[in-house]
Design an enzyme around this catalytic site. Structure first.
Site, PDB file in Angstrom:
ATOM      1  N   HIS A 119      -3.079  -4.413   3.257  1.00  0.00           N
ATOM      2  CA  HIS A 119      -4.063  -3.734   4.112  1.00  0.00           C
ATOM      3  C   HIS A 119      -3.574  -3.434   5.521  1.00  0.00           C
ATOM      4  O   HIS A 119      -3.960  -2.417   6.080  1.00  0.00           O
ATOM      5  CB  HIS A 119      -5.397  -4.493   4.197  1.00  0.00           C
ATOM      6  CG  HIS A 119      -6.403  -3.874   5.130  1.00  0.00           C
ATOM      7  ND1 HIS A 119      -7.050  -2.686   4.844  1.00  0.00           N
ATOM      8  CD2 HIS A 119      -6.863  -4.251   6.357  1.00  0.00           C
ATOM      9  CE1 HIS A 119      -7.876  -2.390   5.854  1.00  0.00           C
ATOM     10  NE2 HIS A 119      -7.761  -3.315   6.780  1.00  0.00           N
ATOM     11  N   ASP A 157       0.804  -1.224   0.000  1.00  0.00           N
ATOM     12  CA  ASP A 157       0.000   0.000   0.000  1.00  0.00           C
ATOM     13  C   ASP A 157       0.844   1.287   0.000  1.00  0.00           C
ATOM     14  O   ASP A 157       1.569   1.562   0.954  1.00  0.00           O
ATOM     15  CB  ASP A 157      -0.924   0.032   1.220  1.00  0.00           C
ATOM     16  CG  ASP A 157      -1.782  -1.222   1.356  1.00  0.00           C
ATOM     17  OD1 ASP A 157      -1.307  -2.308   0.956  1.00  0.00           O
ATOM     18  OD2 ASP A 157      -2.914  -1.118   1.868  1.00  0.00           O
ATOM     19  N   ASN A 195     -10.186  -1.728   0.372  1.00  0.00           N
ATOM     20  CA  ASN A 195     -11.400  -1.142   0.948  1.00  0.00           C
ATOM     21  C   ASN A 195     -11.508   0.362   0.687  1.00  0.00           C
ATOM     22  O   ASN A 195     -12.567   0.946   0.853  1.00  0.00           O
ATOM     23  CB  ASN A 195     -11.478  -1.432   2.456  1.00  0.00           C
ATOM     24  CG  ASN A 195     -10.230  -1.049   3.208  1.00  0.00           C
ATOM     25  OD1 ASN A 195      -9.114  -1.386   2.809  1.00  0.00           O
ATOM     26  ND2 ASN A 195     -10.400  -0.325   4.296  1.00  0.00           N
ATOM     27  N   HIS A 196     -10.388   0.987   0.267  1.00  0.00           N
ATOM     28  CA  HIS A 196     -10.437   2.426  -0.051  1.00  0.00           C
ATOM     29  C   HIS A 196     -10.547   2.703  -1.557  1.00  0.00           C
ATOM     30  O   HIS A 196     -10.328   3.844  -1.989  1.00  0.00           O
ATOM     31  CB  HIS A 196      -9.203   3.134   0.517  1.00  0.00           C
ATOM     32  CG  HIS A 196      -9.186   3.170   2.015  1.00  0.00           C
ATOM     33  ND1 HIS A 196     -10.117   3.868   2.751  1.00  0.00           N
ATOM     34  CD2 HIS A 196      -8.375   2.566   2.928  1.00  0.00           C
ATOM     35  CE1 HIS A 196      -9.866   3.714   4.050  1.00  0.00           C
ATOM     36  NE2 HIS A 196      -8.817   2.915   4.174  1.00  0.00           N
ATOM     37  N   HIS A 209      -6.432  -8.461  -0.004  1.00  0.00           N
ATOM     38  CA  HIS A 209      -6.514  -7.268   0.833  1.00  0.00           C
ATOM     39  C   HIS A 209      -7.383  -7.593   2.041  1.00  0.00           C
ATOM     40  O   HIS A 209      -8.611  -7.629   1.939  1.00  0.00           O
ATOM     41  CB  HIS A 209      -7.110  -6.126   0.010  1.00  0.00           C
ATOM     42  CG  HIS A 209      -6.871  -4.800   0.636  1.00  0.00           C
ATOM     43  ND1 HIS A 209      -5.675  -4.133   0.529  1.00  0.00           N
ATOM     44  CD2 HIS A 209      -7.661  -4.024   1.415  1.00  0.00           C
ATOM     45  CE1 HIS A 209      -5.742  -2.998   1.193  1.00  0.00           C
ATOM     46  NE2 HIS A 209      -6.933  -2.913   1.741  1.00  0.00           N
ATOM     47  N   HIS A 221      -0.574  -2.674   6.430  1.00  0.00           N
ATOM     48  CA  HIS A 221       0.479  -1.649   6.342  1.00  0.00           C
ATOM     49  C   HIS A 221       1.719  -1.988   7.171  1.00  0.00           C
ATOM     50  O   HIS A 221       2.522  -1.105   7.467  1.00  0.00           O
ATOM     51  CB  HIS A 221      -0.048  -0.267   6.758  1.00  0.00           C
ATOM     52  CG  HIS A 221      -1.129   0.250   5.857  1.00  0.00           C
ATOM     53  ND1 HIS A 221      -1.648   1.518   5.967  1.00  0.00           N
ATOM     54  CD2 HIS A 221      -1.794  -0.325   4.821  1.00  0.00           C
ATOM     55  CE1 HIS A 221      -2.585   1.698   5.050  1.00  0.00           C
ATOM     56  NE2 HIS A 221      -2.690   0.586   4.338  1.00  0.00           N
ATOM     57  N   GLU A 267      -4.227   1.688  -2.955  1.00  0.00           N
ATOM     58  CA  GLU A 267      -5.514   2.103  -2.355  1.00  0.00           C
ATOM     59  C   GLU A 267      -5.416   3.320  -1.450  1.00  0.00           C
ATOM     60  O   GLU A 267      -6.433   3.927  -1.147  1.00  0.00           O
ATOM     61  CB  GLU A 267      -6.153   0.930  -1.589  1.00  0.00           C
ATOM     62  CG  GLU A 267      -5.451   0.619  -0.277  1.00  0.00           C
ATOM     63  CD  GLU A 267      -6.381   0.173   0.838  1.00  0.00           C
ATOM     64  OE1 GLU A 267      -7.585   0.051   0.606  1.00  0.00           O
ATOM     65  OE2 GLU A 267      -5.884  -0.035   1.954  1.00  0.00           O
ATOM     66  N   ASN A 268      -4.185   3.654  -0.988  1.00  0.00           N
ATOM     67  CA  ASN A 268      -4.033   4.808  -0.100  1.00  0.00           C
ATOM     68  C   ASN A 268      -3.156   5.893  -0.712  1.00  0.00           C
ATOM     69  O   ASN A 268      -2.614   6.746  -0.006  1.00  0.00           O
ATOM     70  CB  ASN A 268      -3.394   4.388   1.237  1.00  0.00           C
ATOM     71  CG  ASN A 268      -4.094   3.232   1.891  1.00  0.00           C
ATOM     72  OD1 ASN A 268      -3.610   2.110   1.823  1.00  0.00           O
ATOM     73  ND2 ASN A 268      -5.226   3.483   2.503  1.00  0.00           N
TER      74      ASN A 268
HETATM   75 FE   LIG Z   1      -4.104   0.217   2.831  1.00  0.00          FE
HETATM   76 FE   LIG Z   2      -7.044  -1.345   3.183  1.00  0.00          FE
END
Ligand SMILES: [Fe+2]
Ligand SMILES: [Fe+2]
Length: 273
Positions: A178, A8, A67-68, A153, A180, A39-40
């Site tokens: 996910h 990520d 999820n983002h 994820h 991190h 995603e981030n």
């Molecule tokens: Fe993430």
């Molecule tokens: Fe995530």
């Protein structure tokens, strides 16, 4: 084939470390395929078209999400026109975008990249195992694909490990994202699939999951509404996994963690230098 998976990317420090280091790594290690979880990448929440292009420009063959995925309002629109951008395959039918993509390497090999989201301690999603089965059987390793990379994820390590064994022998790499935070369980499963529970993040590790520490800490101490979470702005570390696959079977022959930058012990596949 030489594959690099990068965890990520969190905000500017994550983008900077990827853009500065990846082009050189791609050349130095003669990488065939690079997959990045993005995603981030937009301030910690989601991805924009400009940033997605930036990651591709830096050397990503595919960008996965989580999820983002849709935190940035433009994402549902531009995801349709960016074939290298992949969101979890187990979103409900009708969700914009794709759960898998096939990228072609410079050498002409086909790499199937699948993204899926766990259901333990995360939003209710469709069954991730059925979703991945669908994508993998449409493009099997050794037949339609020369390598298969699956980004799981998920929050729960148990669910990620279950995915490792579910796909063992059918994927080149099953890698978690996910949390991190990189785990140290990189290995090749009995059937030949490279596995790691979490790739960690590309971001400032002097943080709480890539975010400036004060607000997350305050939320643990006090259950009152507070400020927005902002990504930490110190120097980023690049974190992920390097995998070498067998050209005939597409299964893993070697697997090495990659961590380049401050805060964590640096490591990389020295045999690739
Ligand atoms: Fe993430
Ligand atoms: Fe995530």
């Amino acid at each position: 084939m030489r594959l690099l998976f990068i965890g990520d990317v969190i905000g500017r420090p994550g983008r900077t470390v990827v853009c500065e280091r990846l082009p050189k790594l791609r050349e130095r290690w003669r990488l065939d395929c690079v997959v990045i979880n993005g995603e981030n990448s937009a301030g910690g929440f989601g991805i924009s078209e400009t940033i997605c292009d930036e990651l591709i420009q830096a050397g990503a063959d595919a960008v996965t999400l989580g999820n983002h995925s849709f935190d940035q309002r433009e994402a549902p629109v531009f995801i349709a026109r960016q074939p290298r951008l992949v969101r979890p395959a187990n979103y409900p039918p009708g969700t914009p975008g794709r759960g898998a993509t096939v990228v072609e390497t410079q050498g002409g090999a086909r790499v199937l990249v699948v993204n899926v989201m766990g259901r333990v301690f995360l939003d209710a999603m469709d069954d991730p195992f059925t979703a991945v089965e669908r994508e993998i059987s449409a493009c099997p390793l050794g037949a339609a694909a020369d390598a298969v990379v699956v980004d799981v994820h998920a929050e729960a390590t148990s669910e990620k490990q279950a995915f490792g064994y579910f796909l063992d022998g059918r994927a080149s790499l099953v890698v978690g994202t996910h949390t991190h935070t990189p785990t140290s369980d990189h290995r090749i499963l009995p059937g030949g699939t490279a596995y790691l529970s979490d790739a960690g993040m590309c971001g400032d590790y002097d943080s709480i999951l890539g975010m400036q520490k004060d607000e997350p800490l305050r939320r643990f101490l006090q259950k009152t509404p507070g400020a927005r979470l902002e990504s930490a702005q110190g120097e980023g570390t690049l974190s992920g996994l390097a995998v070498e696959t067998d050209d005939r079977t597409g299964l893993a022959k070697g697997v090495w963690p990659v961590r380049l930058g401050p805060h964590l012990e640096e490591t990389w596949p020295r045999s690739w230098d």
